[in-house]
Scaffold this motif. Structure first.
Motif, mmCIF file in Angstrom:
data_model
loop_
_atom_site.group_PDB
_atom_site.id
_atom_site.type_symbol
_atom_site.label_atom_id
_atom_site.label_comp_id
_atom_site.label_asym_id
_atom_site.label_seq_id
_atom_site.Cartn_x
_atom_site.Cartn_y
_atom_site.Cartn_z
ATOM 1 N N THR A 217 0.854 -1.196 0.000
ATOM 2 C CA THR A 217 0.000 0.000 0.000
ATOM 3 C C THR A 217 0.889 1.245 0.000
ATOM 4 O OG1 THR A 217 -1.372 -1.283 1.522
ATOM 5 C CG2 THR A 217 -2.042 0.974 1.121
ATOM 6 N N LEU A 219 4.037 1.469 -0.896
ATOM 7 C CA LEU A 219 4.852 1.587 -2.113
ATOM 8 C C LEU A 219 4.053 2.108 -3.295
ATOM 9 C CD1 LEU A 219 6.968 -1.704 -1.889
ATOM 10 C CD2 LEU A 219 7.707 0.615 -1.354
ATOM 11 N N SER A 220 2.720 2.015 -3.216
ATOM 12 C CA SER A 220 1.910 2.526 -4.320
ATOM 13 C C SER A 220 1.686 4.040 -4.213
ATOM 14 C CB SER A 220 0.559 1.806 -4.369
ATOM 15 O OG SER A 220 -0.230 2.186 -3.260
ATOM 16 N N SER A 221 2.195 4.644 -3.127
ATOM 17 C CA SER A 221 2.081 6.101 -2.989
ATOM 18 C C SER A 221 3.206 6.779 -3.788
ATOM 19 C CB SER A 221 2.168 6.491 -1.512
ATOM 20 O OG SER A 221 3.515 6.426 -1.094
ATOM 21 N N ILE B 55 5.458 -0.521 -8.628
ATOM 22 C CA ILE B 55 5.919 -1.177 -7.388
ATOM 23 C C ILE B 55 7.084 -2.091 -7.758
ATOM 24 C CG2 ILE B 55 5.233 -2.870 -5.624
ATOM 25 C CD1 ILE B 55 2.428 -1.502 -5.752
ATOM 26 N N ARG B 78 2.760 7.003 -10.052
ATOM 27 C CA ARG B 78 2.076 6.649 -8.795
ATOM 28 C C ARG B 78 1.126 7.766 -8.334
ATOM 29 N NH1 ARG B 78 7.147 4.407 -7.448
ATOM 30 N NH2 ARG B 78 7.648 6.073 -5.982
ATOM 31 N N THR B 88 -2.954 -4.945 -0.573
ATOM 32 C CA THR B 88 -2.801 -3.589 -0.031
ATOM 33 C C THR B 88 -3.651 -3.445 1.231
ATOM 34 O OG1 THR B 88 -4.469 -2.862 -1.606
ATOM 35 C CG2 THR B 88 -2.195 -2.397 -2.183
ATOM 36 N N PHE B 103 -2.650 8.957 3.347
ATOM 37 C CA PHE B 103 -2.375 8.782 1.918
ATOM 38 C C PHE B 103 -2.660 10.060 1.128
ATOM 39 C CE2 PHE B 103 -1.854 4.514 3.264
ATOM 40 C CZ PHE B 103 -0.863 4.054 2.418
ATOM 41 N N HIS B 107 0.160 12.081 -1.077
ATOM 42 C CA HIS B 107 -0.061 12.545 -2.451
ATOM 43 C C HIS B 107 0.095 14.059 -2.558
ATOM 44 C CE1 HIS B 107 -1.642 8.514 -3.389
ATOM 45 N NE2 HIS B 107 -1.286 8.832 -4.606
#
Lengths: 391, 245
Positions: A217, A219-221, B55, B78, B88, B103, B107
């Motif tokens: 999770t 690493l997907s940022s 990834i 990403r 995830t 998150f 971002h």
């Protein structure tokens, strides 16, 4: 470098960790409560043992009431009646020692005849050795009294048997005296506490994340992996330093609070500048140890595997710290490049006030290089797919 | 849009030697359409989607996601995607709100934008009831909703779903599938992997059959039926795989 993502990761990891009772245990409860309690407990036991009367068997002495009465007056021994199996009783630790006073001891002393006191012990057994020492001290003192009275009777000076005296004078300052003792214990304690504080958070944030499935999770940022590992590493470093600081404060307070007779003799004076120096030189060591624990945690597939890897690491760190505490192991430029050992030796020098700037520079420099290499290794490992997705 | 060109990923296994997990894969997913990647376990679906999500890095070939190359600009890729898979997971010690907020911040969203966005998402997904509950105390359905909010918080133009219904009960799986359909309707580029034929039949505008790391057939359902001469997707899948055996 944009530090905002590092700060975001740092804040989140810190919040996450503090909600875990295991972190609270390793970072706060162990150094603040458990470690001082262990130290206080050990000191208390030592103190009680020292004050405890040793059970000693009195053999003979029937015709020597003066010597026996003097021995009883001392109140250091719990004198038990004679028994033929005294050797067995000593061997099985039911009594600590036996002292045999010849029945004509008083008469022999009065007549100036030579006579012998015999002490039976269990060699190597600490309490037996302590009892024997106390008995020897008692009889030595009594011998000196007898010699002094004989000299006095004959109007002879004491210098006839004691032509000169040997006296020790301490020229070191109280700070240096304390520094020697503290310098042996403190670096060891700090290194162990740095590792204790770093280990659980490092495992939780690396191998623990792999196990729980949150790593993918994360690493997907869009945050760069370097930022992620730096954020995590900083949390481990903070935990490590906080544990060491809490441990130092709580143990220090415990020692000041517990002024046993033995410790009261020790002037509890430490140079604040030296202590500040120890704190400063501890930083690169803590960075090094934190990065190593993070690297090991990243490499491991699970928390259990990480724990298995970190046990030998703890030993690897403790051994040099113990080596530095040994008498005769002093700072030299050869040892200045061995991580952990170099810091321990430097701390010893700092606390005893014998440190040179050259030593500080070499150790600080080498540890900074090691710390940077350890951080680089952690970052490099965090970028390796084969490590992150090891199955 | 997603466009894969010769995408290849090799793994080295101690005993089995070199494994071609993804083998020279080409495909194109258009905005507003749902692209299904259909394959059995071990076909290479997860590796393919992990490559698109950056990834993992490709051994050769590349792909562009929302106009950014996965090799040259992985961080921009990403930033453009929402990635949801069974792997995830959520941070158990954080609340649903804290996870989504974390998150959003990763971002790069400012709190002034982020918090109204979270409020809107929580309202839309009916999450306010468990907003401040720790994730380790949420039901599977609540966790999946939190994961969905996590993937949507930055409103990404591209959505990547890797077997998102695996292990879910019927009701939760339905919510997830509804959410995927909605993403397509909102004009997002959606790629969705599964081994469940019925999900593909219901959702996907375009289907790629992946097996042994290679895409064996691609097209919409009508095209695949015409090509194989069989009706059901299950039969189509078996026919295509047997043709290349």
């Amino acid at each position: 470098m944009n530090l905002r993502p590092v700060a975001i990761v740092y804040r989140k990891e810190w919040r996450d960790l503090l909600r875990d009772w295991r972190t609270v245990m390793s970072m706060i409860v162990v150094p603040v409560v458990i470690a001082p309690m262990i130290i206080l407990g050990v000191l208390k036991i030592v103190n009680l043992t020292m004050k405890q009367e040793s059970k000693v068997m009195l053999l003979g002495g029937d015709g020597s009431p003066q010597a026996v009465a003097a021995l009883r007056r001392l109140n250091k021994f719990d004198l038990v009646p004679a028994s033929p199996d005294y050797t067995n009783l000593i061997s099985t630790k039911q009594i600590r020692a036996a002292v045999e006073i010849p029945s004509d001891f008083d008469a022999a002393v009065a007549q100036g005849r030579k006579t012998t006191i015999r002490i039976y012990t269990y060699d190597g057994e600490p309490k037996s050795m302590q009892a024997a020492g106390q008995l020897e001290e008692f009889f030595e003192h009594r011998r000196q009294e007898i010699v002094r009275s004989r000299l006095l009777e004959r109007l002879l000076p004491e210098t006839l048997v004691t032509p000169f005296e040997v006296k020790r004078s301490n020229v070191a300052s109280p700070k240096q005296v304390t520094g020697v003792v503290v310098g042996m214990i403190l670096p060891y304690l700090m290194i162990v506490m740095c590792l204790v504080g770093a280990t659980y958070p490092a495992i939780d944030m690396t191998a623990g994340e792999k196990e729980r499935g949150t790593l993918e999770t994360l690493l997907s940022s869009p945050v760069a992996r370097t930022h992620l590992v730096l954020g995590k590493g900083l949390v481990v470093l903070t935990a490590s330093l906080a544990t060491a600081a809490l441990s130092f404060s709580s143990n220090g307070l415990a020692l000041v609070f517990f002024r046993t007779s033995r410790f009261a003799k020790l002037p509890l004076a430490l140079d604040p500048l030296a202590l500040a120096g120890v704190c400063v030189v501890l930083i690169p060591l803590a960075i090094f140890l934190s990065s190593v624990t993070v690297t090991v945690g990243l490499f491991a597939r699970s928390s259990r595997e990480a724990n298995t890897y970190l046990q030998p690491l703890l030993l690897l760190a403790i051994i040099p710290a113990l080596l530095a505490a040994l008498p005769g192991v002093d700072f030299n430029y050869g040892l200045a490049f061995i991580p952990v050992l170099n810091m321990s030796l430097l701390c010893k020098e700092l606390l005893t006030g014998t440190c040179h700037w050259g030593h500080v520079l070499v150790v600080f420099g080498s540890m900074t290089v090691y710390a940077a290499l350890a951080v680089a290794a952690a970052v490099a490992l965090f970028k390796r797919e084969s490590v992150l997705f090891r199955t | 849009m997603i466009e894969a060109r010769g995408l290849t990923k090799l793994f080295h296994h101690k005993k089995r030697g070199q494994i071609r997990a993804v083998d020279n894969v080409d495909f194109r997913c258009e905005p507003g359409r749902i692209f299904g990647l259909l394959g059995v376990n071990g076909a290479g679906k997860t590796t393919c989607l992990r490559l698109l999500a950056t990834i993992l890095g490709p051994t050769s070939g590349t792909a562009s996601v929302n106009g950014f190359d996965i090799v040259a600009a992985p961080e921009k890729v990403r930033a453009s995607i929402g990635f949801l898979s069974t792997a995830t997971a959520l941070y158990g010690r954080l609340t649903a709100f804290e996870v989504v907020e974390y998150f959003g911040r990763l971002h790069g969203m400012a709190d002034s934008v982020l918090h109204p966005r979270i409020d809107a998402l929580f309202q839309a997904l009916a999450m306010n009831e468990f907003r401040d509950r720790r994730c380790d105390r949420l039901s599977t359905g609540m966790k999946q909703k939190t994961s969905i909010a996590r993937t949507l918080v930055h409103d990404p133009p591209v959505m990547i779903f890797d077997e998102p219904t695996l292990g879910l009960d019927v009701l939760t799986a339905r919510t997830v599938l509804g959410f995927i359909r909605e993403c397509g309707q909102r004009g997002k580029t959606v790629i969705f992997s599964t081994h469940v034929m019925s999900e593909v039949e219901k959702l996907c505008d375009s289907i790629a059959i992946i097996h042994g790391g290679r895409i064996l057939a691609e097209g919409d359902l009508a095209q695949l039926r015409a090509r194989t001469g069989v009706e059901s997707l299950e039969d189509i899948f078996i026919r295509v795989v047997e043709e290349h055996a």
